[in-house]
Design an enzyme around this catalytic site. Structure first.
Site, PDB file in Angstrom:
ATOM      1  N   HIS A   1       0.800  -1.235   0.000  1.00 40.66           N
ATOM      2  CA  HIS A   1       0.000   0.000   0.000  1.00 40.66           C
ATOM      3  C   HIS A   1       0.825   1.274   0.000  1.00 40.66           C
ATOM      4  O   HIS A   1       0.276   2.362   0.003  1.00 40.66           O
ATOM      5  CB  HIS A   1      -0.988   0.009   1.163  1.00 40.66           C
ATOM      6  CG  HIS A   1      -0.358   0.191   2.519  1.00 40.66           C
ATOM      7  ND1 HIS A   1       0.302  -0.809   3.167  1.00 40.66           N
ATOM      8  CD2 HIS A   1      -0.306   1.262   3.338  1.00 40.66           C
ATOM      9  CE1 HIS A   1       0.729  -0.368   4.352  1.00 40.66           C
ATOM     10  NE2 HIS A   1       0.384   0.884   4.474  1.00 40.66           N
TER      11      HIS A   1
HETATM   12  N1  UDP Z   1      -4.092  -6.150   8.711  1.00 38.49           N
HETATM   13  C1  UDP Z   1      -5.369  -6.706   8.792  1.00 38.49           C
HETATM   14  N2  UDP Z   1      -5.973  -7.150   7.640  1.00 38.49           N
HETATM   15  C2  UDP Z   1      -5.387  -7.065   6.419  1.00 38.49           C
HETATM   16  C3  UDP Z   1      -4.071  -6.505   6.332  1.00 38.49           C
HETATM   17  C4  UDP Z   1      -3.465  -6.052   7.499  1.00 38.49           C
HETATM   18  O1  UDP Z   1      -5.926  -6.818   9.892  1.00 38.49           O
HETATM   19  O2  UDP Z   1      -5.993  -7.477   5.424  1.00 38.49           O
HETATM   20  C5  UDP Z   1      -3.444  -5.647   9.946  1.00 38.49           C
HETATM   21  C6  UDP Z   1      -2.092  -6.272  10.233  1.00 38.49           C
HETATM   22  O3  UDP Z   1      -2.218  -7.446  10.996  1.00 38.49           O
HETATM   23  C7  UDP Z   1      -1.393  -5.169  11.005  1.00 38.49           C
HETATM   24  C8  UDP Z   1      -1.996  -3.900  10.455  1.00 38.49           C
HETATM   25  O4  UDP Z   1      -3.177  -4.280   9.767  1.00 38.49           O
HETATM   26  O5  UDP Z   1      -1.699  -5.267  12.378  1.00 38.49           O
HETATM   27  C9  UDP Z   1      -1.023  -3.207   9.538  1.00 38.49           C
HETATM   28  O6  UDP Z   1      -1.654  -2.153   8.941  1.00 38.49           O
HETATM   29  P1  UDP Z   1      -1.105  -1.430   7.637  1.00 38.49           P
HETATM   30  O7  UDP Z   1      -0.296  -2.372   6.844  1.00 38.49           O
HETATM   31  O8  UDP Z   1      -2.296  -0.791   7.001  1.00 38.49           O
HETATM   32  O9  UDP Z   1      -0.243  -0.238   8.228  1.00 38.49           O
HETATM   33  P2  UDP Z   1       1.299  -0.030   8.576  1.00 38.49           P
HETATM   34  O10 UDP Z   1       1.668  -1.005   9.635  1.00 38.49           O
HETATM   35  O11 UDP Z   1       2.076  -0.163   7.320  1.00 38.49           O
HETATM   36  O12 UDP Z   1       1.326   1.378   9.104  1.00 38.49           O
END
Ligand code: UDP
Length: 370
Positions: free
Chosen positions: A210
């Site tokens: 993303h």
């Molecule tokens: N996650 C989820 N469902 C999905 C993809 C990710 O619950 O289909 C959770 C994942 O377990 C983690 C969080 O979303 O806890 C990560 O979010 P994201 O990748 O949007 O943000 P980042 O960590 O990159 O800021």
């Protein structure tokens, strides 16, 4: 002590879930702490918000600012205006922000400008060094005005000390996202697609993408998807698609052949899928941490990480964003030569308790020892 807990986007809900539980534990012990959960509405649909409240038993927000989408500045500005209005009418003692999304920075600025409110930042001090990431700007701005810094690693604490933050304001407490994962490990749920796709333990790959650098250019995104699909050598690749990426795929009618694209999974289903995967390919920060704790090989399609411990201690490896780095990494994964990982210090399920007891100590006698 009244704490405002700010949550706006998917990774925030997972982090505040454990902080809410820690506050409720403190309340049950008769300790003087209350909270208001403020949902900014940065993520608002069932897939990205509602399901996390249900599965993680997060209470309904005290306020929902319902800011919705928009450009970086539009979203930030709307959050600041709406949150400031609440604070002017009903101030809190501590505004606690988590992570690095627009809600984090916007609420931090709004709260800090109101006399008497202290600002606490959970996941303070992490740095990718990549100023093209909106999150890096949010981190730097937030940390430049924070009063109490709660860090997930010694590296993050050191980053803060290097910028002149006094060590008495830095508390290395561990990782609240991992608190939530450890607490829910036995509740992880086989996703519905498991049977339909005939998935088997250790016989599929999980993919998430993303970051603007990877997904905003449709040609680049197509190349990454094609390379992952071919590198997986017939192993199923499951791709829960973030709304930002889904928009690009839809607008440009991209076809990710050989990849199963699905809508984002709920937390319990997603982490079940990761736990039993052969490996994960991602550009998410939080997922590199969760894969580390679950001991699942993780390939990160980024040039830098603000979470270096996932590479030095955990199972994560930075492959960069050049698709040609992907096939050799898969070859090592299939050859069984992916390094085994360990668990970073204080990622033990007790981080949120440390945060709450630190704040209580500050508010009751002005001192805190972690
Ligand atoms: N996650 C989820 N469902 C999905 C993809 C990710 O619950 O289909 C959770 C994942 O377990 C983690 C969080 O979303 O806890 C990560 O979010 P994201 O990748 O949007 O943000 P980042 O960590 O990159 O800021």
């Amino acid at each position: 002590m009244l704490i405002d807990l700010i949550a706006g986007a998917r990774p925030n809900f997972i982090k505040v879930a454990s902080i809410i539980e820690a506050i409720e534990r403190a309340q049950n012990e008769g300790l003087p702490v209350k909270y208001r959960l403020i949902h900014t509405g940065q993520h608002y649909d069932g897939n990205m918000s509602g399901s996390f409240f249900e599965e993680l038993n997060i209470p309904a927000p005290y306020y929902n600012l319902q800011v919705g989408g928009g450009s970086q500045a539009e979203q930030t500005a709307r959050i600041m205006v709406a949150y400031e209005r609440i604070l002017l009418d009903e101030p809190c003692d501590v505004c606690l922000v988590v992570g690095d999304v627009n809600s984090t920075m916007a609420c931090a600025i709004a709260a800090k400008k109101i006399p008497g409110i202290k600002l606490a930042h959970v996941e303070a001090g992490i740095r990718s060094g990549d100023m093209t990431m909106p999150e890096e700007i949010n981190r730097i701005v937030t940390d430049s005005i924070t009063d109490y810094f709660f860090t997930t690693s010694e590296t993050a604490s050191e980053n803060l000390r290097k910028t002149g933050v006094d060590k008495s304001s830095i508390f290395f407490v561990g990782n609240t996202m991992i608190d939530t994962l450890l607490k829910n490990d036995s509740r992880l749920k086989k996703p519905q697609l498991w049977e339909g796709l005939k998935l088997e333990n250790g016989q599929y790959i999980v993919l998430t993408l993303h970051r603007p650098n990877n997904v905003d250019d449709p040609a680049k995104l197509t190349q990454l998807l094609d390379t992952v699909a071919t590198s997986a050598q017939g192993m199923k690749v499951i791709f829960p698609v973030h709304p930002r990426t889904a928009k690009i795929i839809e607008e440009h009618q991209l076809i990710a052949s050989g990849i199963y694209t699905i809508t984002p999974l709920s937390y319990l289903e997603f982490n079940y899928l990761v736990k039993y995967a052969k490996g994960v390919v991602t550009d998410s920060g939080g997922i590199t941490e969760e894969a580390t704790v679950m001991g699942v090989p993780c390939m990160t399609l980024r040039d830098s990480t603000e979470r270096p411990e996932t590479c030095t201690i955990g199972t994560n490896e930075l492959l960069g964003t050049d698709p040609q780095n992907i096939p050799p990494a898969f070859a090592r994964l299939f050859a069984g030569s992916w390094k085994k990982g360990g668990i970073p210090d204080k990622w033990d399920g007790k981080s949120a308790d440390r945060i709450v007891s630190t704040l209580l100590a500050i508010y009751t006698d002005g001192k805190a020892i972690v």
